[in-house]
Design a protein around this motif. Structure first.
Motif, PDB file in Angstrom:
ATOM      1  N   VAL A 144       0.652  -1.255   0.088  1.00 14.38           N
ATOM      2  CA  VAL A 144       0.039  -0.060   0.105  1.00 14.38           C
ATOM      3  C   VAL A 144       0.892   1.407  -0.113  1.00 14.38           C
ATOM      4  O   VAL A 144       0.381   2.308  -0.304  1.00 14.38           O
ATOM      5  N   SER A 145       2.219   1.281   0.087  1.00 17.89           N
ATOM      6  CA  SER A 145       2.970   2.421   0.248  1.00 17.89           C
ATOM      7  C   SER A 145       3.090   2.766  -1.201  1.00 17.89           C
ATOM      8  O   SER A 145       3.505   4.038  -1.450  1.00 17.89           O
ATOM      9  N   ASN A 146       2.644   2.124  -2.364  1.00 17.79           N
ATOM     10  CA  ASN A 146       2.852   2.518  -3.604  1.00 17.79           C
ATOM     11  C   ASN A 146       1.612   3.095  -4.202  1.00 17.79           C
ATOM     12  O   ASN A 146       1.166   3.172  -5.195  1.00 17.79           O
ATOM     13  N   TYR A 147       0.710   3.532  -3.049  1.00 17.35           N
ATOM     14  CA  TYR A 147      -0.519   4.328  -3.554  1.00 17.35           C
ATOM     15  C   TYR A 147      -1.300   3.542  -4.613  1.00 17.35           C
ATOM     16  O   TYR A 147      -1.676   3.813  -5.707  1.00 17.35           O
ATOM     17  N   PRO A 148      -2.051   2.188  -4.256  1.00 16.93           N
ATOM     18  CA  PRO A 148      -2.441   1.545  -5.547  1.00 16.93           C
ATOM     19  C   PRO A 148      -3.954   2.168  -6.009  1.00 16.93           C
ATOM     20  O   PRO A 148      -4.156   1.933  -7.193  1.00 16.93           O
ATOM     21  N   PHE A 149      -4.565   3.117  -5.369  1.00 16.97           N
ATOM     22  CA  PHE A 149      -5.617   3.906  -5.515  1.00 16.97           C
ATOM     23  C   PHE A 149      -5.408   5.448  -5.521  1.00 16.97           C
ATOM     24  O   PHE A 149      -6.397   6.154  -5.653  1.00 16.97           O
ATOM     25  N   GLY A 150      -4.441   5.543  -5.808  1.00 15.41           N
ATOM     26  CA  GLY A 150      -3.645   6.994  -5.934  1.00 15.41           C
ATOM     27  C   GLY A 150      -3.815   7.682  -4.414  1.00 15.41           C
ATOM     28  O   GLY A 150      -3.822   7.231  -3.379  1.00 15.41           O
ATOM     29  N   ASN A 151      -4.124   9.161  -4.597  1.00 13.27           N
ATOM     30  CA  ASN A 151      -4.109  10.062  -3.401  1.00 13.27           C
ATOM     31  C   ASN A 151      -5.687  10.270  -2.790  1.00 13.27           C
ATOM     32  O   ASN A 151      -5.717  11.444  -2.045  1.00 13.27           O
ATOM     33  N   SER A 152      -6.819  10.092  -3.578  1.00 14.00           N
ATOM     34  CA  SER A 152      -7.994  10.163  -3.197  1.00 14.00           C
ATOM     35  C   SER A 152      -8.695   8.982  -2.907  1.00 14.00           C
ATOM     36  O   SER A 152      -9.080   8.434  -4.284  1.00 14.00           O
ATOM     37  N   LEU A 153      -9.159   8.565  -2.093  1.00 14.55           N
ATOM     38  CA  LEU A 153      -9.924   7.433  -1.963  1.00 14.55           C
ATOM     39  C   LEU A 153     -11.409   7.416  -1.929  1.00 14.55           C
ATOM     40  O   LEU A 153     -11.696   8.043  -1.036  1.00 14.55           O
ATOM     41  N   SER A 154     -12.356   6.649  -2.748  1.00 10.00           N
ATOM     42  CA  SER A 154     -13.538   6.653  -2.487  1.00 10.00           C
ATOM     43  C   SER A 154     -13.857   5.743  -1.409  1.00 10.00           C
ATOM     44  O   SER A 154     -12.780   4.971  -1.095  1.00 10.00           O
ATOM     45  N   ASP A 155     -15.221   5.640  -0.822  1.00 13.19           N
ATOM     46  CA  ASP A 155     -15.480   4.679   0.104  1.00 13.19           C
ATOM     47  C   ASP A 155     -15.254   3.326  -0.350  1.00 13.19           C
ATOM     48  O   ASP A 155     -14.717   2.494   0.484  1.00 13.19           O
ATOM     49  N   ALA A 156     -15.458   3.029  -1.610  1.00 13.01           N
ATOM     50  CA  ALA A 156     -15.456   1.545  -2.286  1.00 13.01           C
ATOM     51  C   ALA A 156     -13.942   1.235  -2.194  1.00 13.01           C
ATOM     52  O   ALA A 156     -13.588   0.269  -2.056  1.00 13.01           O
ATOM     53  N   GLN A 157     -13.082   2.338  -2.464  1.00 12.65           N
ATOM     54  CA  GLN A 157     -11.699   2.104  -2.654  1.00 12.65           C
ATOM     55  C   GLN A 157     -10.992   1.724  -1.137  1.00 12.65           C
ATOM     56  O   GLN A 157     -10.260   0.711  -1.156  1.00 12.65           O
ATOM     57  N   ILE A 158     -11.494   2.359  -0.167  1.00 11.12           N
ATOM     58  CA  ILE A 158     -10.850   2.041   1.186  1.00 11.12           C
ATOM     59  C   ILE A 158     -11.702   0.665   1.404  1.00 11.12           C
ATOM     60  O   ILE A 158     -10.692  -0.263   2.040  1.00 11.12           O
ATOM     61  N   GLN A 159     -12.738   0.152   1.238  1.00  7.88           N
ATOM     62  CA  GLN A 159     -13.159  -1.265   1.588  1.00  7.88           C
ATOM     63  C   GLN A 159     -12.338  -2.235   0.729  1.00  7.88           C
ATOM     64  O   GLN A 159     -11.843  -3.351   1.175  1.00  7.88           O
ATOM     65  N   GLN A 160     -11.844  -1.800  -0.397  1.00 12.14           N
ATOM     66  CA  GLN A 160     -11.129  -2.744  -1.333  1.00 12.14           C
ATOM     67  C   GLN A 160      -9.705  -3.020  -0.819  1.00 12.14           C
ATOM     68  O   GLN A 160      -9.066  -3.793  -0.683  1.00 12.14           O
ATOM     69  N   VAL A 161      -9.108  -1.826  -0.161  1.00 14.74           N
ATOM     70  CA  VAL A 161      -7.847  -1.804   0.554  1.00 14.74           C
ATOM     71  C   VAL A 161      -7.950  -2.736   1.729  1.00 14.74           C
ATOM     72  O   VAL A 161      -7.006  -3.567   1.670  1.00 14.74           O
ATOM     73  N   VAL A 162      -8.839  -2.827   2.436  1.00 18.75           N
ATOM     74  CA  VAL A 162      -9.124  -3.852   3.578  1.00 18.75           C
ATOM     75  C   VAL A 162      -9.226  -5.249   2.891  1.00 18.75           C
ATOM     76  O   VAL A 162      -8.377  -6.021   3.354  1.00 18.75           O
ATOM     77  N   LEU A 163     -10.231  -5.244   1.988  1.00 19.05           N
ATOM     78  CA  LEU A 163     -10.181  -6.696   1.385  1.00 19.05           C
ATOM     79  C   LEU A 163      -8.846  -7.339   0.708  1.00 19.05           C
ATOM     80  O   LEU A 163      -8.700  -8.362   0.868  1.00 19.05           O
ATOM     81  N   ASN A 164      -8.105  -6.473   0.086  1.00 15.54           N
ATOM     82  CA  ASN A 164      -7.022  -6.672  -0.584  1.00 15.54           C
ATOM     83  C   ASN A 164      -5.946  -7.226   0.501  1.00 15.54           C
ATOM     84  O   ASN A 164      -5.125  -8.117   0.327  1.00 15.54           O
ATOM     85  N   ALA A 165      -5.748  -6.358   1.575  1.00 14.76           N
ATOM     86  CA  ALA A 165      -4.996  -6.706   2.591  1.00 14.76           C
ATOM     87  C   ALA A 165      -5.373  -8.178   3.235  1.00 14.76           C
ATOM     88  O   ALA A 165      -4.405  -8.994   3.509  1.00 14.76           O
TER      89      ALA A 165
END
Ligand SMILES: [Zn+2]
Length: 324
Positions: A144-165
């Motif tokens: 996640v230190s390489n900003y897989p979803f860039g610098n502005s996260l939508s709610d769906a992307q935040i959930q995806q960060v969790v699921l991916n982790a």
């Protein structure tokens, strides 16, 4: 920014009952939804889209302490916190301060406030809290230190960060969600959450269900981005105002996730969960060498000072406190 302080004042007024003109008997119970109350709330849930705040929720059972049980689950097993550090956290003392918080908040008189909450069987919320996974010391840091979803996260992307982790197995090799876990997405100063970080909220918690497991997760952004909105002070006990402010927000979301993990257990008739009722109130404070604090966590000589908002005690009529 100022907007947020106005809201927190409104929350205070509600708690003290000043100006409360509504007849409680006629006021329908409101579900927690949206991000608008105080500075700390939840993103809209898909399953709540048709019941926005302002519509009747399920009937409540108990009104004697100013917060009501709605029949949903609470977290009764030892609570496992997981940190997912999104963005660039190198050379930031947040990576010491926030794990210290997670490893020392359980079992304290402060967290014991949550033991006044229980489920339909009368089983109390657990006060055992540990940091079960710290993404910083795992391969997740690289992920996640390489900003897989860039610098502005939508709610769906935040959930995806969790699921991916979770699915990547970085937390101890497990690729299935921990039913006793709360996953925190912590974003660095150069990252925002597009649904309203710094303007509508400083953090939130919610859940999603995967394979019949409710995955509890929370977003908390680096308050350095907007100290005037999301921090109580511009100097701080641990010399990192953004991180010290995050500590207060993390504590808030943690205790709401413990007592209302699926947004259907404990909240009041305005949709306020326990910590919402005391947001941005700190009780008795003391001065440290670099700021104001209200509690010392850890065991001497390994202690840190924190300024953490109070929480609602579900006993004796209900009140905001730092201890129970
Ligand atoms: Zn809240």
């Amino acid at each position: 920014m100022r907007h947020l302080h106005v809201w927190s004042l409104a929350a205070l007024v509600g708690v003290t009952g000043i100006g409360l003109a509504l007849n409680a008997a006629q006021e329908p119970d409101l579900r927690p939804s949206g991000k608008g109350i105080g500075t700390l709330d939840h993103p809209p849930m898909p399953d709540q889209a048709s019941t926005p705040k302002g519509q009747a929720g399920p009937p409540s059972k108990n009104t004697s302490n100013g917060i009501n049980y709605r029949g949903g689950p609470v977290m009764t097993n030892p609570i496992k916190m997981y940190y997912i550090w999104y963005g660039n956290w190198s050379n930031n003392t947040a990576t010491d301060i926030l794990p210290f918080l997670a490893n020392n908040i359980g079992g304290t008189p402060y967290f014991n406030i949550n033991s006044t909450y229980y489920n339909g069987s009368g089983t109390k919320v657990s006060t055992n809290v540990t940091l079960a996974g710290n993404g910083l010391t795992s391969p997740l840091a690289t992920m996640v230190s390489n900003y897989p979803f860039g610098n502005s996260l939508s709610d769906a992307q935040i959930q995806q960060v969790v699921l991916n982790a979770i699915s990547s197995g970085v937390f101890g090799g497990a690729t299935t969600p921990d039913p006793n876990g709360i996953y925190f997405v912590l974003t660095s100063q150069d990252v925002t959450a597009s649904s309203g970080f710094c303007t509508s909220y400083c953090g939130w918690h919610t859940y999603t269900t995967v394979n019949n497991t409710a995955i509890k997760y929370s977003f908390v952004g680096d308050a350095t981005r907007c100290l005037s909105a999301c921090a109580a002070q511009s100097t701080s006990p641990n010399g990192n105002p953004g991180a010290d402010a995050m500590a207060s927000v993390i504590a808030h979301e943690l205790e709401e996730a413990a007592t209302d993990p699926q947004l259907n257990a404990w909240y009041d008739n305005r949709g306020y969960e326990n910590a919402d009722k005391c947001a941005w109130t700190f009780g008795t404070t003391y001065t440290t060498s670099s700021g104001v604090a209200n509690m010392k966590l850890g065991v001497a000589p390994n202690q840190k000072d924190f300024l953490i908002q109070r929480n609602w005690v579900n006993a004796s009529g209900g009140y905001c406190s730092l201890t129970y």
